[in-house]
Design a protein around this motif. Structure first.
Motif, PDB file in Angstrom:
ATOM      1  N   HIS A 195      35.327  41.433  43.487  1.00  0.00           N
ATOM      2  CA  HIS A 195      34.815  41.883  43.032  1.00  0.00           C
ATOM      3  C   HIS A 195      33.969  41.361  42.094  1.00  0.00           C
ATOM      4  N   LYS A 196      33.876  40.165  41.734  1.00  0.00           N
ATOM      5  CA  LYS A 196      32.614  39.514  41.270  1.00  0.00           C
ATOM      6  C   LYS A 196      31.305  39.043  41.808  1.00  0.00           C
ATOM      7  N   PRO A 197      30.004  39.461  40.692  1.00  0.00           N
ATOM      8  CA  PRO A 197      29.560  38.888  41.449  1.00  0.00           C
ATOM      9  C   PRO A 197      28.893  37.152  42.065  1.00  0.00           C
ATOM     10  N   ALA A 198      28.450  37.305  43.355  1.00  0.00           N
ATOM     11  CA  ALA A 198      29.174  36.143  44.072  1.00  0.00           C
ATOM     12  C   ALA A 198      27.332  35.886  44.671  1.00  0.00           C
ATOM     13  N   TRP A 199      26.393  34.676  45.414  1.00  0.00           N
ATOM     14  CA  TRP A 199      25.931  34.673  45.806  1.00  0.00           C
ATOM     15  C   TRP A 199      25.693  33.400  46.225  1.00  0.00           C
ATOM     16  N   GLN A 200      25.026  32.582  47.664  1.00  0.00           N
ATOM     17  CA  GLN A 200      25.578  31.866  48.305  1.00  0.00           C
ATOM     18  C   GLN A 200      23.845  31.651  49.294  1.00  0.00           C
ATOM     19  N   ASP A 221      25.759  40.688  57.961  1.00  0.00           N
ATOM     20  CA  ASP A 221      27.351  41.541  57.339  1.00  0.00           C
ATOM     21  C   ASP A 221      28.273  40.501  56.942  1.00  0.00           C
ATOM     22  N   THR A 222      27.488  39.342  56.238  1.00  0.00           N
ATOM     23  CA  THR A 222      28.078  37.762  56.459  1.00  0.00           C
ATOM     24  C   THR A 222      27.933  37.131  54.880  1.00  0.00           C
ATOM     25  N   GLY A 223      27.178  37.849  54.004  1.00  0.00           N
ATOM     26  CA  GLY A 223      26.685  37.805  52.752  1.00  0.00           C
ATOM     27  C   GLY A 223      28.211  37.337  52.212  1.00  0.00           C
ATOM     28  N   ALA A 224      27.380  36.860  50.613  1.00  0.00           N
ATOM     29  CA  ALA A 224      28.218  36.421  49.839  1.00  0.00           C
ATOM     30  C   ALA A 224      29.613  37.369  48.680  1.00  0.00           C
ATOM     31  N   GLU A 225      29.091  38.446  49.147  1.00  0.00           N
ATOM     32  CA  GLU A 225      30.465  39.500  48.409  1.00  0.00           C
ATOM     33  C   GLU A 225      30.959  40.203  49.052  1.00  0.00           C
ATOM     34  N   ARG A 226      31.323  39.397  50.881  1.00  0.00           N
ATOM     35  CA  ARG A 226      31.877  39.598  51.465  1.00  0.00           C
ATOM     36  C   ARG A 226      33.463  38.690  50.932  1.00  0.00           C
ATOM     37  N   ALA A 227      32.987  37.350  50.306  1.00  0.00           N
ATOM     38  CA  ALA A 227      34.523  36.619  50.173  1.00  0.00           C
ATOM     39  C   ALA A 227      35.118  37.169  49.142  1.00  0.00           C
ATOM     40  N   VAL A 228      34.550  37.815  48.449  1.00  0.00           N
ATOM     41  CA  VAL A 228      35.599  38.451  47.135  1.00  0.00           C
ATOM     42  C   VAL A 228      35.139  39.835  46.997  1.00  0.00           C
ATOM     43  N   ASP A 229      35.815  40.100  48.401  1.00  0.00           N
ATOM     44  CA  ASP A 229      35.963  42.140  48.316  1.00  0.00           C
ATOM     45  C   ASP A 229      37.716  42.273  48.670  1.00  0.00           C
ATOM     46  N   GLY A 230      38.349  40.834  48.814  1.00  0.00           N
ATOM     47  CA  GLY A 230      39.546  41.180  48.538  1.00  0.00           C
ATOM     48  C   GLY A 230      39.741  41.696  50.108  1.00  0.00           C
ATOM     49  N   LEU A 231      39.327  41.477  51.098  1.00  0.00           N
ATOM     50  CA  LEU A 231      39.415  41.605  52.936  1.00  0.00           C
ATOM     51  C   LEU A 231      39.585  40.160  53.400  1.00  0.00           C
ATOM     52  N   ASP A 250      30.167  34.109  39.658  1.00  0.00           N
ATOM     53  CA  ASP A 250      29.943  34.193  38.378  1.00  0.00           C
ATOM     54  C   ASP A 250      31.407  35.574  37.577  1.00  0.00           C
ATOM     55  N   LEU A 251      32.327  34.288  37.265  1.00  0.00           N
ATOM     56  CA  LEU A 251      33.480  35.322  36.773  1.00  0.00           C
ATOM     57  C   LEU A 251      33.529  36.062  35.879  1.00  0.00           C
ATOM     58  N   GLU A 252      32.166  35.517  35.205  1.00  0.00           N
ATOM     59  CA  GLU A 252      32.130  36.264  34.388  1.00  0.00           C
ATOM     60  C   GLU A 252      32.429  36.427  32.495  1.00  0.00           C
ATOM     61  N   GLY A 253      32.495  34.991  32.531  1.00  0.00           N
ATOM     62  CA  GLY A 253      33.180  34.685  31.196  1.00  0.00           C
ATOM     63  C   GLY A 253      34.086  33.194  31.281  1.00  0.00           C
ATOM     64  N   VAL A 254      34.993  32.788  30.393  1.00  0.00           N
ATOM     65  CA  VAL A 254      35.686  31.683  30.241  1.00  0.00           C
ATOM     66  C   VAL A 254      36.482  31.963  30.508  1.00  0.00           C
ATOM     67  N   LYS A 255      37.622  31.261  31.779  1.00  0.00           N
ATOM     68  CA  LYS A 255      38.486  31.363  32.134  1.00  0.00           C
ATOM     69  C   LYS A 255      39.250  30.298  32.260  1.00  0.00           C
ATOM     70  N   ASN A 256      40.625  29.991  32.238  1.00  0.00           N
ATOM     71  CA  ASN A 256      41.539  28.983  32.378  1.00  0.00           C
ATOM     72  C   ASN A 256      42.143  29.208  33.978  1.00  0.00           C
ATOM     73  N   ILE A 257      41.398  27.845  34.833  1.00  0.00           N
ATOM     74  CA  ILE A 257      41.983  28.458  36.374  1.00  0.00           C
ATOM     75  C   ILE A 257      43.248  27.164  36.674  1.00  0.00           C
ATOM     76  N   HIS A 258      43.579  27.202  37.070  1.00  0.00           N
ATOM     77  CA  HIS A 258      44.894  26.942  37.260  1.00  0.00           C
ATOM     78  C   HIS A 258      44.841  25.644  38.593  1.00  0.00           C
ATOM     79  N   HIS A 259      44.496  26.694  39.911  1.00  0.00           N
ATOM     80  CA  HIS A 259      43.672  26.042  41.022  1.00  0.00           C
ATOM     81  C   HIS A 259      42.307  26.876  41.641  1.00  0.00           C
TER      82      HIS A 259
END
Length: 86
Positions: A9-14, A21-31, A56-65
């Motif tokens: 549910h974070k802001p996304a762009w492509q 119906d294939t915008g960037a928001e589809r990749a972060v909607d959880g479906l 946009d993860l909206e902040g600094v994150k520690n990413i494992h994978h």
């Protein structure tokens, strides 16, 4: 180990979109039950040799994978390359 979807549910762009119906928001909607391009649950670009997608993860994150699923019909293929930028 707990795995959290930091992009959910974070802001996304492509760079370009195949259909309305294939915008960037589809990749972060959880479906992810229908991974066909026409299933309304995947982001898809128009079909150039390369495509750019950002979240946009909206902040600094520690990413494992990072897991990115590539839809092709109804099957999933692994992504071959990506770059994490700050």
């Amino acid at each position: 180990m707990c795995t959290e979807n930091l992009a959910l549910h974070k802001p996304a762009w492509q760079s370009d979109t195949y259909r309305s119906d294939t915008g960037a928001e589809r990749a972060v909607d959880g479906l992810y039950k229908n991974l066909s391009v026409f299933g309304g649950q995947c982001a898809a670009s128009y079909g150039g040799q390369t495509a750019e997608w950002r979240v946009d993860l909206e902040g600094v994150k520690n990413i494992h994978h990072v897991l990115i699923q590539h839809a092709n019909g109804k099957s999933m293929l692994g992504i071959v390359s990506f770059k994490i930028t700050d």
